[in-house]
Design a protein around this motif. Structure first.
Motif, PDB file in Angstrom:
ATOM      1  N   LEU A  47       0.781  -1.243   0.068  1.00  0.00           N
ATOM      2  CA  LEU A  47      -0.167   0.039  -0.091  1.00  0.00           C
ATOM      3  C   LEU A  47       0.904   1.343   0.088  1.00  0.00           C
ATOM      4  O   LEU A  47       0.649   2.145  -0.791  1.00  0.00           O
ATOM      5  CB  LEU A  47      -0.958   0.143   1.328  1.00  0.00           C
ATOM      6  N   GLU A  48       1.809   1.329   0.815  1.00  0.00           N
ATOM      7  CA  GLU A  48       2.862   2.564   0.856  1.00  0.00           C
ATOM      8  C   GLU A  48       3.311   2.731  -0.405  1.00  0.00           C
ATOM      9  O   GLU A  48       3.980   3.553  -0.763  1.00  0.00           O
ATOM     10  CB  GLU A  48       3.903   2.377   1.715  1.00  0.00           C
ATOM     11  N   GLY A  49       3.914   1.652  -1.191  1.00  0.00           N
ATOM     12  CA  GLY A  49       4.219   1.886  -2.666  1.00  0.00           C
ATOM     13  C   GLY A  49       3.225   2.335  -3.522  1.00  0.00           C
ATOM     14  O   GLY A  49       3.595   3.106  -4.438  1.00  0.00           O
ATOM     15  N   LEU A  50       2.075   1.814  -3.543  1.00  0.00           N
ATOM     16  CA  LEU A  50       0.989   2.325  -4.293  1.00  0.00           C
ATOM     17  C   LEU A  50       0.654   3.688  -4.083  1.00  0.00           C
ATOM     18  O   LEU A  50       0.392   4.544  -5.091  1.00  0.00           O
ATOM     19  CB  LEU A  50      -0.429   1.490  -3.969  1.00  0.00           C
ATOM     20  N   SER A  51       0.859   4.208  -2.840  1.00  0.00           N
ATOM     21  CA  SER A  51       0.393   5.653  -2.560  1.00  0.00           C
ATOM     22  C   SER A  51       1.592   6.596  -3.017  1.00  0.00           C
ATOM     23  O   SER A  51       1.351   7.993  -2.692  1.00  0.00           O
ATOM     24  CB  SER A  51      -0.158   5.885  -1.066  1.00  0.00           C
ATOM     25  N   SER A  82      -6.090   7.727  -2.879  1.00  0.00           N
ATOM     26  CA  SER A  82      -6.164   7.945  -1.492  1.00  0.00           C
ATOM     27  C   SER A  82      -5.803   6.990  -0.407  1.00  0.00           C
ATOM     28  O   SER A  82      -5.985   5.875  -0.652  1.00  0.00           O
ATOM     29  CB  SER A  82      -7.592   8.608  -0.645  1.00  0.00           C
ATOM     30  N   HIS A  83      -4.966   7.247   0.419  1.00  0.00           N
ATOM     31  CA  HIS A  83      -4.254   6.049   1.325  1.00  0.00           C
ATOM     32  C   HIS A  83      -4.813   6.516   2.821  1.00  0.00           C
ATOM     33  O   HIS A  83      -4.390   7.585   3.477  1.00  0.00           O
ATOM     34  CB  HIS A  83      -2.797   6.114   1.007  1.00  0.00           C
ATOM     35  N   MET A 138     -12.870   6.556  12.344  1.00  0.00           N
ATOM     36  CA  MET A 138     -13.853   7.298  11.471  1.00  0.00           C
ATOM     37  C   MET A 138     -13.466   8.409  10.810  1.00  0.00           C
ATOM     38  O   MET A 138     -13.734   8.799   9.798  1.00  0.00           O
ATOM     39  CB  MET A 138     -15.216   7.448  12.328  1.00  0.00           C
ATOM     40  N   LEU A 139     -12.753   9.284  11.793  1.00  0.00           N
ATOM     41  CA  LEU A 139     -12.426  10.680  11.046  1.00  0.00           C
ATOM     42  C   LEU A 139     -11.253  10.539   9.696  1.00  0.00           C
ATOM     43  O   LEU A 139     -11.518  11.163   9.018  1.00  0.00           O
ATOM     44  CB  LEU A 139     -11.627  11.188  12.125  1.00  0.00           C
ATOM     45  N   VAL A 140     -10.452   9.528  10.099  1.00  0.00           N
ATOM     46  CA  VAL A 140      -9.510   9.287   9.058  1.00  0.00           C
ATOM     47  C   VAL A 140     -10.310   8.916   7.796  1.00  0.00           C
ATOM     48  O   VAL A 140      -9.664   9.011   6.523  1.00  0.00           O
ATOM     49  CB  VAL A 140      -8.127   8.419   9.196  1.00  0.00           C
ATOM     50  N   ILE A 141     -11.228   8.100   7.917  1.00  0.00           N
ATOM     51  CA  ILE A 141     -11.833   7.555   6.676  1.00  0.00           C
ATOM     52  C   ILE A 141     -12.644   8.776   6.012  1.00  0.00           C
ATOM     53  O   ILE A 141     -12.595   8.855   4.895  1.00  0.00           O
ATOM     54  CB  ILE A 141     -12.523   6.302   6.965  1.00  0.00           C
ATOM     55  N   ALA A 142     -13.242   9.574   6.986  1.00  0.00           N
ATOM     56  CA  ALA A 142     -14.306  10.462   6.484  1.00  0.00           C
ATOM     57  C   ALA A 142     -13.321  11.473   5.720  1.00  0.00           C
ATOM     58  O   ALA A 142     -13.586  12.229   4.792  1.00  0.00           O
ATOM     59  CB  ALA A 142     -14.965  11.027   7.485  1.00  0.00           C
ATOM     60  N   ARG A 143     -11.778  11.740   6.352  1.00  0.00           N
ATOM     61  CA  ARG A 143     -11.050  12.714   5.973  1.00  0.00           C
ATOM     62  C   ARG A 143     -10.783  12.332   4.454  1.00  0.00           C
ATOM     63  O   ARG A 143     -10.638  13.173   3.523  1.00  0.00           O
ATOM     64  CB  ARG A 143      -9.877  12.721   6.853  1.00  0.00           C
ATOM     65  N   SER A 144     -10.400  11.302   4.474  1.00  0.00           N
ATOM     66  CA  SER A 144     -10.246  10.640   2.899  1.00  0.00           C
ATOM     67  C   SER A 144     -11.187  10.827   1.928  1.00  0.00           C
ATOM     68  O   SER A 144     -10.833  11.305   0.601  1.00  0.00           O
ATOM     69  CB  SER A 144      -9.614   9.256   3.162  1.00  0.00           C
ATOM     70  N   LEU A 145     -12.534  10.604   2.329  1.00  0.00           N
ATOM     71  CA  LEU A 145     -13.762  10.680   1.650  1.00  0.00           C
ATOM     72  C   LEU A 145     -13.775  12.275   0.821  1.00  0.00           C
ATOM     73  O   LEU A 145     -14.123  12.168  -0.151  1.00  0.00           O
ATOM     74  CB  LEU A 145     -14.864  10.450   2.387  1.00  0.00           C
ATOM     75  N   LEU A 146     -13.465  13.248   1.731  1.00  0.00           N
ATOM     76  CA  LEU A 146     -13.383  14.758   1.406  1.00  0.00           C
ATOM     77  C   LEU A 146     -12.558  15.021   0.205  1.00  0.00           C
ATOM     78  O   LEU A 146     -12.610  15.957  -0.278  1.00  0.00           O
ATOM     79  CB  LEU A 146     -13.463  15.568   2.570  1.00  0.00           C
ATOM     80  N   THR A 147     -11.725  14.064   0.201  1.00  0.00           N
ATOM     81  CA  THR A 147     -10.501  14.372  -0.968  1.00  0.00           C
ATOM     82  C   THR A 147     -11.064  14.338  -2.291  1.00  0.00           C
ATOM     83  O   THR A 147     -10.380  14.372  -3.393  1.00  0.00           O
ATOM     84  CB  THR A 147      -9.155  13.675  -0.974  1.00  0.00           C
ATOM     85  N   ARG A 148     -12.345  13.702  -2.388  1.00  0.00           N
ATOM     86  CA  ARG A 148     -13.000  13.148  -3.594  1.00  0.00           C
ATOM     87  C   ARG A 148     -11.898  12.089  -4.219  1.00  0.00           C
ATOM     88  O   ARG A 148     -11.767  12.269  -5.443  1.00  0.00           O
ATOM     89  CB  ARG A 148     -13.149  14.416  -4.376  1.00  0.00           C
ATOM     90  N   VAL A 151     -10.105   6.045  -5.824  1.00  0.00           N
ATOM     91  CA  VAL A 151      -9.599   4.773  -5.004  1.00  0.00           C
ATOM     92  C   VAL A 151      -9.285   5.043  -3.600  1.00  0.00           C
ATOM     93  O   VAL A 151      -8.435   5.901  -3.302  1.00  0.00           O
ATOM     94  CB  VAL A 151      -8.362   4.091  -5.723  1.00  0.00           C
ATOM     95  N   ILE A 152      -9.758   4.273  -2.748  1.00  0.00           N
ATOM     96  CA  ILE A 152      -9.220   4.365  -1.193  1.00  0.00           C
ATOM     97  C   ILE A 152      -8.542   3.140  -0.860  1.00  0.00           C
ATOM     98  O   ILE A 152      -8.958   2.097  -0.919  1.00  0.00           O
ATOM     99  CB  ILE A 152     -10.444   4.752  -0.213  1.00  0.00           C
ATOM    100  N   LEU A 153      -7.238   3.196  -0.345  1.00  0.00           N
ATOM    101  CA  LEU A 153      -6.428   2.179   0.138  1.00  0.00           C
ATOM    102  C   LEU A 153      -6.643   2.328   1.561  1.00  0.00           C
ATOM    103  O   LEU A 153      -6.280   3.351   2.220  1.00  0.00           O
ATOM    104  CB  LEU A 153      -5.078   2.208  -0.036  1.00  0.00           C
ATOM    105  N   ILE A 154      -6.940   1.205   2.283  1.00  0.00           N
ATOM    106  CA  ILE A 154      -7.200   1.467   3.797  1.00  0.00           C
ATOM    107  C   ILE A 154      -6.724   0.158   4.396  1.00  0.00           C
ATOM    108  O   ILE A 154      -6.582  -1.051   4.275  1.00  0.00           O
ATOM    109  CB  ILE A 154      -8.816   1.048   4.132  1.00  0.00           C
ATOM    110  N   ASP A 155      -5.778   0.636   5.283  1.00  0.00           N
ATOM    111  CA  ASP A 155      -4.953  -0.302   5.981  1.00  0.00           C
ATOM    112  C   ASP A 155      -5.008  -0.606   7.475  1.00  0.00           C
ATOM    113  O   ASP A 155      -4.969   0.277   8.304  1.00  0.00           O
ATOM    114  CB  ASP A 155      -3.014   0.242   5.807  1.00  0.00           C
TER     115      ASP A 155
END
Lengths: 235, 289
Positions: A47-51, A82-83, A138-148, A151-155
């Motif tokens: 994931l770190e390589g992907l992002s 987004s990561h 929840m905050l970091v996932i929501a924060r990621s969503l707001l970057t529009r 793809v979201i990579l979730i670790d």
């Protein structure tokens, strides 16, 4: 099916040693792809390589058909990748709402974040460092969503959290995929993750040893166990 | 008593410069997590550039602007080095790099400016602003203090009320998390280095005529600057401001006292020592228990 994220033959070395060895996978719009594997299999490194957090040594990463392999982490983020890192990387000194605003892209709406996690609304003025572990996740996932993102990579989002909170998070991730995002989820709670997934990968010692539907793994926990430990050949 | 007051007022110019340099040190540390030893040296490079431009026939104020531009660019250049090669390094490594860069800048500066032979600096703001208890307060003194105050207020407002300020606060806490959210961390970091370069250059241009005007002495003003920043624990702008003003004023007062006036230069070291001992009191108390 749209292949939003397409990874082919990715190689990542750490301290001169190959940690990810020729991995090819994809994440598709509206789907959750779960990536499983034992500790040290190379999931987080992948994931770190992907992002773009760490450099890659070979292979290609394409986002909507365009290679982003040469782009920095910030450029990949702005391109829609987004990561959500493991360890709940909130900005502890900023309030919940300020955390959400940091990466908010033009056209994004704070209401979407609070709609996904209404729990955060009452905590919007609270410093993120004072939130519970579940609220921080929840905050970091929501924060990621707001970057529009596309793809979201979730670790490892469930690490250290109560089962009820993990289920809440899994439901939210499913909702994001149903809204059209491509999700690549690295998870230790295999059974829970497989239940919400559309596709599954299993990684062992830097290589993919399973690439297929999640149901066969759900139906046969022994097989999954053997894939983790290496007693069974790749499917 | 009058002599003490006169000396205290005389120390105001240095006080304002120390305060501004200290606030700049806090600004750099808070936003890019670097204890910056090159702050005063960057300002010195800009100040000496101003002298160079004047000697080439450039009028005073255009030379001031060009000097500030050189200081800005020098700050950005140091920032480029730090963001390009040391962005993921520890705070200790970053501090060591800036200390090494300070040595390099001073060596280069001494070579280019003819060693430690003093230069003549123009007084940018001559004259008296007002009288305080019968003592003349110079325009330069007032200006450095006001500049320090304005920078403190602006920095605070900028960080807390603007979107770029929010990005900078996020960047200071978790650079990689900020970058993963699409924040342009490298550009912002360069902006921080460039802005502090500009302000420190202007502060040093004001204070230079009243100091030993050679490259080494001006560059070593980083010591009182870091002492002021330490008073603010490298976090608080107002405390760094107060620390810088206090060091400057006490330094000025000590010049009026026979027997200690020749040692007034070591005051910043005492402040650093005192703050460090004070900050360790908790550990000592725990050990004692």
């Amino acid at each position: 099916m749209t292949r939003t994220l397409d990874v082919s033959g990715l190689v990542i070395n750490r301290a001169g040693l190959p940690v990810v060895r020729g991995v090819s996978l994809s994440a598709q719009k509206g789907q959750i792809s779960v990536l499983l594997g034992a500790n040290g299999a190379g999931k987080t490194t992948l994931l770190e390589g992907l992002s773009g957090i760490i450099p890659t040594s070979g292979g290609d990463i394409a986002l909507n058909g365009r290679s982003v392999i040469a782009a920095r982490a910030g450029e990949r983020a702005r391109a829609g990748l987004s990561h959500v890192e493991q360890g709940r990387t909130v900005f502890r000194q900023l309030s919940t709402e300020e955390n959400l605003l940091v990466g908010m892209a033009p056209g994004a709406d704070l209401a979407d974040a609070y709609d996904l996690f209404p729990e955060l609304l009452n905590r919007r003025g609270v410093r993120a460092g004072l939130l519970s572990g579940g609220e921080q996740q929840m905050l970091v996932i929501a924060r990621s969503l707001l970057t529009r993102p596309e793809v979201i990579l979730i670790d490892e989002m469930s690490a250290g959290l109560a089962p009820v909170v993990v289920q809440r998070l899994m439901a939210a991730v499913r909702r994001l995929a149903d809204a059209g995002l491509a999700i690549l989820l690295v998870e230790q709670f295999a059974a829970l993750a497989l239940r919400i997934a559309d596709h599954a990968y299993v990684m062992r010692r830097g290589e993919l040893v399973y690439d297929g539907l999640p149901q066969p793994l759900l139906a046969d926990p022994d097989r999954l166990h053997h894939l983790y430990l290496g007693d069974v050949q790749a499917a | 008593m009058n002599a003490l007051l006169t000396s205290a007022v005389a120390g105001l110019t240095a006080a304002g410069a120390y305060a501004l340099l200290g606030v700049c040190a806090v600004f750099t540390f808070r936003l890019v997590a670097v204890v910056n030893f090159t702050g005063a040296a960057i300002g010195t490079a800009g100040t000496f550039s101003m002298i160079g431009f004047i000697s080439l026939g450039v009028p005073l104020w255009p030379a001031v602007v060009l000097g500030i531009l050189v200081g800005t660019l020098a700050g950005a250049l140091i920032g480029l080095v730090m963001t390009q090669w040391f962005s993921e390094a520890t705070a200790t490594t970053k501090a060591a790099v800036t200390a090494a860069l300070l040595v390099g800048i001073v060596a280069l500066g001494l070579r280019l400016t003819g060693g430690q032979s003093p230069k003549e600096f123009p007084t940018l703001f001559p004259g008296s602003a007002f009288r305080l208890a019968g003592v003349e307060v110079t325009v330069a003194s007032v200006l450095t203090v006001v500049l320090a105050l304005v920078f403190t207020l602006l920095a605070d407002a900028f960080l807390n009320r603007t979107r770029t300020g929010l990005h900078l606060r996020a960047l200071s806490e978790r650079p990689m998390a900020a970058e993963l959210l699409g924040v342009r961390v490298r550009i912002l970091a360069l902006l921080v280095w460039a802005v502090t370069g500009a302000f420190t250059t202007f502060a040093l241009m004001i204070i230079a005529p009243q100091r030993s005007p050679d490259f080494m002495s001006l560059s070593l003003l980083v010591v009182p600057a870091l002492a002021a920043a330490l008073v603010g624990a490298f976090r608080s702008f107002p405390l760094a401001l107060a620390g810088g003003l206090t060091i400057g004023i006490v330094e000025g007062m000590s010049s009026a006292i026979d027997g200690i006036s020749q040692y007034r230069g070591i005051l910043p070291f005492f402040v650093i020592l005192a703050v460090l001992l004070w900050s360790q009191r908790g550990a000592r108390w725990d050990e004692a228990r």
